[in-house]
Motif scaffolding. Structure first.
Motif, PDB file in Angstrom:
ATOM      1  N   LYS A 116       0.824  -1.205   0.000  1.00 43.10           N
ATOM      2  CA  LYS A 116       0.000   0.000   0.000  1.00 43.10           C
ATOM      3  C   LYS A 116       0.861   1.258   0.000  1.00 43.10           C
ATOM      4  O   LYS A 116       0.543   2.244  -0.673  1.00 43.10           O
ATOM      5  N   GLU A 125       2.188   1.708  -3.391  1.00 38.07           N
ATOM      6  CA  GLU A 125       1.119   2.205  -4.260  1.00 38.07           C
ATOM      7  C   GLU A 125       0.856   3.683  -4.012  1.00 38.07           C
ATOM      8  O   GLU A 125       0.621   4.451  -4.952  1.00 38.07           O
ATOM      9  N   GLU A 126       0.908   4.088  -2.714  1.00 35.77           N
ATOM     10  CA  GLU A 126       0.692   5.495  -2.376  1.00 35.77           C
ATOM     11  C   GLU A 126       1.815   6.364  -2.927  1.00 35.77           C
ATOM     12  O   GLU A 126       1.579   7.457  -3.461  1.00 35.77           O
ATOM     13  N   GLN A 160       3.690   5.645  -5.500  1.00 38.86           N
ATOM     14  CA  GLN A 160       3.519   5.677  -6.955  1.00 38.86           C
ATOM     15  C   GLN A 160       2.393   6.631  -7.349  1.00 38.86           C
ATOM     16  O   GLN A 160       2.509   7.375  -8.335  1.00 38.86           O
ATOM     17  N   ARG A 161       1.303   6.604  -6.538  1.00 37.41           N
ATOM     18  CA  ARG A 161       0.180   7.496  -6.829  1.00 37.41           C
ATOM     19  C   ARG A 161       0.603   8.956  -6.709  1.00 37.41           C
ATOM     20  O   ARG A 161       0.249   9.798  -7.548  1.00 37.41           O
ATOM     21  N   LYS A 162       1.402   9.253  -5.653  1.00 34.09           N
ATOM     22  CA  LYS A 162       1.870  10.620  -5.462  1.00 34.09           C
ATOM     23  C   LYS A 162       2.802  11.046  -6.591  1.00 34.09           C
ATOM     24  O   LYS A 162       2.770  12.198  -7.035  1.00 34.09           O
ATOM     25  N   VAL A 181       2.730   9.910  -9.681  1.00 33.57           N
ATOM     26  CA  VAL A 181       1.881  10.132 -10.858  1.00 33.57           C
ATOM     27  C   VAL A 181       1.108  11.442 -10.719  1.00 33.57           C
ATOM     28  O   VAL A 181       1.002  12.229 -11.669  1.00 33.57           O
ATOM     29  N   GLU A 182       0.581  11.685  -9.489  1.00 36.90           N
ATOM     30  CA  GLU A 182      -0.173  12.910  -9.247  1.00 36.90           C
ATOM     31  C   GLU A 182       0.722  14.135  -9.398  1.00 36.90           C
ATOM     32  O   GLU A 182       0.325  15.146  -9.983  1.00 36.90           O
ATOM     33  N   ARG A 231       1.371  14.691 -12.986  1.00 39.44           N
ATOM     34  CA  ARG A 231       0.183  15.248 -13.636  1.00 39.44           C
ATOM     35  C   ARG A 231       0.034  16.737 -13.323  1.00 39.44           C
ATOM     36  O   ARG A 231      -0.277  17.547 -14.209  1.00 39.44           O
TER      37      ARG A 231
END
Length: 235
Positions: free
Chosen positions: A65, A68-69, A71-73, A75-76, A79
């Motif tokens: 997790k 994943e967090e 990686q999400r940050k 990507v965010e 972006r």
């Protein structure tokens, strides 16, 4: 699992040997206790193994997790950077477009001679002094029936006739007409002027000013230091 008492009683039963000639030897209490202790140890070890396995599984889940967090940050963040870059690019292009439009507008307005803006909601609060900069040929300007409380700033030097009747002008400062030395006609009728609010040197040095209309104000005396070139004065 059976209770210790049940286990003890079960182990007290004399087992039936496979070989009939083999003598049957019952377990002693000490042997039974050792067996029970060993089973208890094995049971605890199994529980500990299962606990560690569960902890390891939870740890892996937590790490997954967290990854994943992260990686999400990432990507965010990427972006947002792309959106910010796009926004800046759009703003830059918009600024370029405005500059081109302003340059084109100045090119067209540079030859404007007469400008009439009467009966609007104009005032010194919403008219930028730079608005008159492109009007390098402007000679005739009508700003009557607006909401000016003072003479607009930044008037073009080319101006010959200025009409500011029916406004709310209360004061004429010494610098009000500094840039408009070529003025020939000034109309300030129907305002709120009195002789104490007209600076003595407001237009004294204007050599071309021939007509001043100050009618329908609050004057009780003739303003002093009027220009020597004055031919027509209306009070």
């Amino acid at each position: 699992y059976r209770s210790t008492k049940d286990q003890q009683s079960s182990y007290s039963v004399i087992p039936v040997p496979n070989d009939p000639s083999e003598a049957v030897v019952p377990l002693t209490q000490e042997e039974i206790q050792k067996i029970l202790w060993r089973e208890e140890v094995e049971h605890r070890e199994e529980e500990e193994r299962l606990r560690k396995k569960d902890e390891a599984r939870r740890k892996r889940r937590k790490e997954r997790k967290e990854q994943e967090e992260i990686q999400r940050k990432i990507v965010e963040g990427k972006r947002r950077k792309e959106e910010e870059a796009l926004r800046l690019q759009v703003e830059k292009e918009e600024e370029w477009r405005k500059q081109i439009e302003e340059a084109e507008e100045r090119r067209h307005l540079s030859s404007l001679v007469i400008l009439e803006l009467e009966g609007n909601m104009l005032s010194e609060g919403n008219v930028d002094p730079k608005a008159f900069t492109p009007l390098i040929e402007l000679s005739y300007l009508r700003l009557g029936r607006n909401h000016f409380r003072m003479v607009p700033q930044g008037l073009p030097r080319s101006l010959l006739e200025l009409y500011l009747e029916n406004n709310l002008i209360e004061e004429i400062s010494e610098t009000a007409f500094n840039r408009t030395s070529n003025l020939n006609v000034v109309s300030l009728r129907h305002n709120k002027l009195d002789e104490t609010m007209i600076a003595p040197m407001a237009w004294f040095n204007h050599r071309n000013l021939e007509s001043i209309d100050l009618s329908h104000n609050k004057l009780h005396l003739v303003p002093s230091f009027l220009p020597k070139s004055l031919v027509h004065l209306v009070l």
